[in-house]
Design an enzyme around this catalytic site. Structure first.
Site, mmCIF file in Angstrom:
data_model
loop_
_atom_site.group_PDB
_atom_site.id
_atom_site.type_symbol
_atom_site.label_atom_id
_atom_site.label_comp_id
_atom_site.label_asym_id
_atom_site.label_seq_id
_atom_site.Cartn_x
_atom_site.Cartn_y
_atom_site.Cartn_z
ATOM 1 N N GLU A 1 13.498 -10.604 -43.920
ATOM 2 C CA GLU A 1 14.564 -11.614 -44.050
ATOM 3 C C GLU A 1 15.604 -11.541 -42.938
ATOM 4 O O GLU A 1 16.812 -11.647 -43.186
ATOM 5 C CB GLU A 1 15.205 -11.527 -45.450
ATOM 6 C CG GLU A 1 14.159 -11.726 -46.565
ATOM 7 C CD GLU A 1 14.733 -12.009 -47.939
ATOM 8 O OE1 GLU A 1 15.953 -12.233 -48.069
ATOM 9 O OE2 GLU A 1 13.942 -12.018 -48.915
ATOM 10 N N GLY A 2 15.121 -11.325 -41.728
ATOM 11 C CA GLY A 2 16.020 -11.356 -40.575
ATOM 12 C C GLY A 2 16.904 -10.134 -40.424
ATOM 13 O O GLY A 2 17.787 -10.118 -39.573
ATOM 14 N N THR A 3 16.663 -9.091 -41.206
ATOM 15 C CA THR A 3 17.532 -7.913 -41.101
ATOM 16 C C THR A 3 17.089 -6.971 -39.986
ATOM 17 O O THR A 3 17.881 -6.151 -39.530
ATOM 18 C CB THR A 3 17.560 -7.118 -42.422
ATOM 19 O OG1 THR A 3 16.212 -6.727 -42.744
ATOM 20 C CG2 THR A 3 18.118 -7.952 -43.548
ATOM 21 N N MET A 4 15.817 -7.053 -39.577
ATOM 22 C CA MET A 4 15.294 -6.131 -38.548
ATOM 23 C C MET A 4 15.281 -6.788 -37.169
ATOM 24 O O MET A 4 15.211 -6.102 -36.156
ATOM 25 C CB MET A 4 13.857 -5.704 -38.901
ATOM 26 C CG MET A 4 13.673 -5.148 -40.292
ATOM 27 S SD MET A 4 14.264 -3.445 -40.477
ATOM 28 C CE MET A 4 13.998 -3.190 -42.243
ATOM 29 N N GLY A 5 15.271 -8.100 -37.139
ATOM 30 C CA GLY A 5 15.175 -8.835 -35.882
ATOM 31 C C GLY A 5 14.774 -10.257 -36.189
ATOM 32 O O GLY A 5 14.533 -10.612 -37.346
ATOM 33 N N LEU A 6 14.702 -11.075 -35.144
ATOM 34 C CA LEU A 6 14.282 -12.462 -35.328
ATOM 35 C C LEU A 6 12.808 -12.583 -34.973
ATOM 36 O O LEU A 6 12.385 -12.197 -33.870
ATOM 37 C CB LEU A 6 15.105 -13.392 -34.419
ATOM 38 C CG LEU A 6 14.712 -14.866 -34.492
ATOM 39 C CD1 LEU A 6 15.159 -15.480 -35.815
ATOM 40 C CD2 LEU A 6 15.286 -15.645 -33.323
ATOM 41 N N ILE A 7 12.020 -13.084 -35.894
ATOM 42 C CA ILE A 7 10.628 -13.408 -35.587
ATOM 43 C C ILE A 7 10.670 -14.622 -34.664
ATOM 44 O O ILE A 7 11.177 -15.681 -35.043
ATOM 45 C CB ILE A 7 9.854 -13.724 -36.882
ATOM 46 C CG1 ILE A 7 9.837 -12.495 -37.793
ATOM 47 C CG2 ILE A 7 8.431 -14.198 -36.558
ATOM 48 C CD1 ILE A 7 9.429 -12.799 -39.229
ATOM 49 N N TYR A 45 6.314 -20.051 -63.395
ATOM 50 C CA TYR A 45 7.418 -20.745 -62.724
ATOM 51 C C TYR A 45 8.167 -21.508 -63.810
ATOM 52 O O TYR A 45 7.588 -22.376 -64.468
ATOM 53 C CB TYR A 45 6.805 -21.689 -61.699
ATOM 54 C CG TYR A 45 7.765 -22.325 -60.717
ATOM 55 C CD1 TYR A 45 7.875 -21.832 -59.422
ATOM 56 C CD2 TYR A 45 8.526 -23.436 -61.057
ATOM 57 C CE1 TYR A 45 8.721 -22.421 -58.495
ATOM 58 C CE2 TYR A 45 9.386 -24.026 -60.141
ATOM 59 C CZ TYR A 45 9.482 -23.520 -58.861
ATOM 60 O OH TYR A 45 10.311 -24.099 -57.946
#
Lengths: 542, 542
Positions: free
Chosen positions: B270-276, B461
């Protein structure tokens, strides 16, 4: 079922002498009593010369376990086994250098002692003791690593942690088709416990008899089946990992989208983050219907094209094993220079004619020749026959040990590569291996089989056989030269360093290149969190 | 193709007014012109009262974007957009509290500015600038997060990093069936680029039109199809992640057994390690053959048993969507209290009668009633018809925004649970939601559909609809009470906190309980390695 090629894939050479007691060899692959006899080895030598043109030397025998000398150990505790027998039997895995050193009676890297905890509490005591006393802990599952994954690092005082007392199938859920299995359980024990329930884990690595569930998960073991869920981690629903920092239990869910999947962090961590103590495994109903066929291809490129079309068709055969002409020759399944594709389908639910016929249609579109398929209902007659491939497949590694005693190298390496990248990689492997074998051994024989297929690529498996130039320790240096060439060839031609043999120490540097420095640093940081004093498996993977 | 139930699954209520320009709403779901008109909303209100017994209020309109007041910003740089329009449009995702705050004109958490880098080099400059100036960076893909995944943390000065300039399908390989796709590419753009090549990514989350490849991977998005590769990470061959510490590229392999799979570490991070920044995605040939059927079950338990048998059969239907009687009623596909199973198969390779007939046989074994299946060859007539489910499915979320303008809550939550655990969880959800809706709103309506099935479990769901007790900001507190009850119920009854809606901030605490403190600490350690100054997505996930 009269065609042995279809029913087994391979012709077994090993004869079983059941009068000897069942006991693991201290140096060679598997059971002592299954090492081919002197007469069988002579027969093998004849075959080798006749088929591969490689001349074996006289049979020599390994240094007996009683004659092995070990460095002393100062360690003492009631729960530590410091006998020579235990230390010798926990020194090596089964890579070629392991076999050779064992054969020569060199067990220098033996652990100082062996601990065999029977519970999480006992395991945590081992961790506490190791952290307090500055001793490293090297995890030992079944001891079948071919990548130096179980050997102690000589730089540190180290004990071996044997998982065999953490064993058994603990719980079975037929509704959700799963079982809680302790990590030290061996392959046959797992299947024996599941069989009465009509269930199977259906994971058959070649080490099946001698390797453990925990070892499989820690090393991302690959099974025998060719498509879909090819690796053991695909079958893990949740697991318990006991790390030096404490116990972790992943979530008991069929699927989740919450955060990074910790199951996939522990799978492949090779004991560096903690010990996998148990796992809830996804099971299958035992397949009732089987369909088998073998297809001949005169041209290798046609066979590869057919394999790709089958891989991308969504048919998902259980087996799609392609033997190149040299592999087919070596295994005595074809002598006319053709490549052989062994196809199989399995289902617990319904007969498989539609899928098999469509797969054969695709094969014929690519100039494959097939006399037709065999359909088996395992509730009917002939069921036993269809399992013959398994013993032949599982007995393969005995040949390697037997050849070593006759001065002949035999080893394998494997990878995975995209369909687009395969031709370049395959040609490079053939050229470079031919060159290095000629340079180091004067000659050699290289074969290829394709073991697993994916919509985007395939997993080729190479076997090389060559005469050892010397029969002493220096042969290990020769082996290293050949292995380095193989690793470099994979690395520089688009292949992963391993599709299912793990990283350990032998593949470590190549894997670090593959993963890159930032990922390795991040995994190091994670290790420091789980194992703050770095007691577990120093030098393995990280 | 005359049966709208079979062809679409859902009857669309939204009418498209194509005379208005195509522009995203600043507060509601999707395109402005697709928000139901006043007349349509009145019709919806009648339906709501008639079918669910819930009385809507008068239609109110959202505060227009021009009237929104934002806190000031001191940031200035040519590459930073500090306009109110940009800041407003990057403030929220599309969770219910996001919709409500947007509707009320409250955009307090707006980013100070928006950066839209067009290359890795520009992205690295943003990181450098943020690290030097003490500003946090909140990544924004398509802005469809329903878990608070794109909102800035008010504790820090933060800019929004918009990925839409990192776009496009960069490379296609038909042989290995893959494509390199930039992370900012939206769903329709991806499919448009692949269609001329006869290929498809075939990943259809409900946010398909408005979400990006990078967002899908970072949040482990779930697609529309019911079995096998249900999550986007199953289709990632390799990816590039640009972290503050540097760029990481995972291995270009169809499979590997080397070390922990870093693709699975970045998927869900979820964007915590870097941007894909880009990913090589596994593609499929566009399906030519389709088979569709709908099965009626009088008893819910029979429907669940049939679904489990199908999930464990190995048939792997593309669609196996079970609507409970209330869901079927709400969607106007059944009025007699029966539960409806919509079944579908798809193949590019061959017709599907064998699989569909076997699935229907299983359904009938469990007392399902079916008039038969429809078989489609998309090279033949009627092909368009079979895609109608897609627009109805994708248009679903517009209802939520429309109901909000009429004082009616509508929201969903989802999970995954084992087959053995489902009944307990389902009963707890029904009881607890009934109770909390009564307590907070006086009444409410809860429906269930099963969206994904696995051999070991299923993904239910849930949709709830209830009158809002107030139509101001305090409704958000009511929503929180209801959401907390739903989360607690899943957590304490064996369900994961999310099967495919991600963690963000809304599910964060619950996920930390799910993952446990040791795993969270280990992921924190990994984050510190990739993002040493913790500039990325503070408060999201970790």
């Amino acid at each position: 079922m009269s065609n042995p090629l279809i029913s087994s894939g391979y012709k077994p050479i090993v004869l079983v002498n059941m009068t000897q007691p069942k006991r693991r060899s201290h140096w060679a692959w598997g059971w002592e009593h299954k090492m081919p006899s002197i007469e069988e080895r002579h027969r093998l030598a004849e075959l080798l010369e006749g088929v591969l043109g490689i001349k074996a030397g006289e049979v020599e025998e390994a240094v007996p376990i009683q004659a092995v000398e070990l460095p002393g150990t100062e360690l003492k505790a009631t729960w530590l086994d410091t006998t020579n027998d235990a230390r010798i039997r926990h020194t090596y895995g089964r890579s070629w250098p392991d076999l050779m050193r064992g054969f020569l009676g060199d067990f220098g890297p033996a652990p100082l002692a062996v601990a065999t905890p029977s519970s999480t509490e006992e395991l945590e005591k081992v961790y506490d003791w190791a952290q307090d006393s500055g001793v490293k802990v090297q995890i030992y599952g079944g001891g079948t690593s071919v990548v130096g994954g179980v050997e102690c690092d000589p730089e540190y005082p180290t004990i071996s942690l044997d998982t065999s007392n953490l064993s058994g199938v603990l719980e079975i859920d037929k509704t959700s088709r799963g079982a809680l299995i302790a990590a030290g359980a061996f392959g046959p024990d797992i299947e024996d416990a599941l069989r009465p329930h009509g269930l199977t884990l259906r994971h058959f690595p070649q080490s099946f008899e001698f390797s453990t569930l925990g070892g499989w998960i820690a090393t991302r073991s690959g099974g025998h089946f060719a498509t879909q869920r090819t690796h053991i981690e695909d079958f893990v629903q949740w697991m318990e990992v006991v790390a030096p920092c404490g116990a972790v239990r992943t979530g008991e869910y069929p699927a989740s989208g919450a955060g990074p999947d910790m199951n996939r962090v522990f799978a492949g961590s090779e004991g560096t983050m903690g010990l996998i103590t148990k796992a809830w495994m996804r099971l299958q109903e035992r397949p009732r219907y089987k369909a088998q066929a073998s297809v001949k291809f005169a041209a290798w490129n046609d066979a590869i094209a057919a394999l790709r079309a089958i891989a991308q068709s969504g048919l998902n055969p259980a087996n799609a094993r392609l033997l190149d002409s040299r592999e087919a020759l070596m295994n005595q399944v074809s002598f006319d220079g053709s490549n052989i594709l062994v196809l199989g389908f399995e289902s617990a639910d319904r007969p498989l004619a539609a899928q098999m016929e469509r797969a054969l249609e695709i094969a014929r579109d690519h100039h494959g020749q097939c006399d037709g398929a065999v359909y088996i209902d395992t509730n009917g007659p002939g069921a036993k026959e269809s399992e013959r491939w398994k013993s032949a497949f599982l007995d393969g590694p005995y040949m390697q040990s037997a050849l070593l005693t006759m001065g002949v190298f035999a080893d394998t390496f494997e990878t995975a590569v995209t369909w687009s990248g395969f031709e370049r990689l395959h040609n490079a492997v053939i050229a470079n291996m031919k060159d290095v074998l000629k340079r180091t051994c004067g000659r050699g024989f290289l074969t290829c089989r394709i073991t697993h297929i994916y919509p985007d690529g395939l997993a080729p498996y190479y076997t090389w056989v060559a005469p050892m130039p010397t029969r002493d320790r220096s042969a290990i240096e020769v082996w290293k030269t050949i292995k380095d060439e193989a690793m470099k060839t994979l690395r520089t031609n688009g292949g992963t360093i391993t599709h299912h043999h793990a990283v350990g120490r032998i593949h470590r540097d190549a894997w670090h290149q593959e993963a890159g420095p930032h990922s390795i640093a991040a995994l190091d940081a994670m290790k420091s969190s789980f194992d703050p004093k770095h007691i577990l498996n120093p030098g393995v993977l990280l």
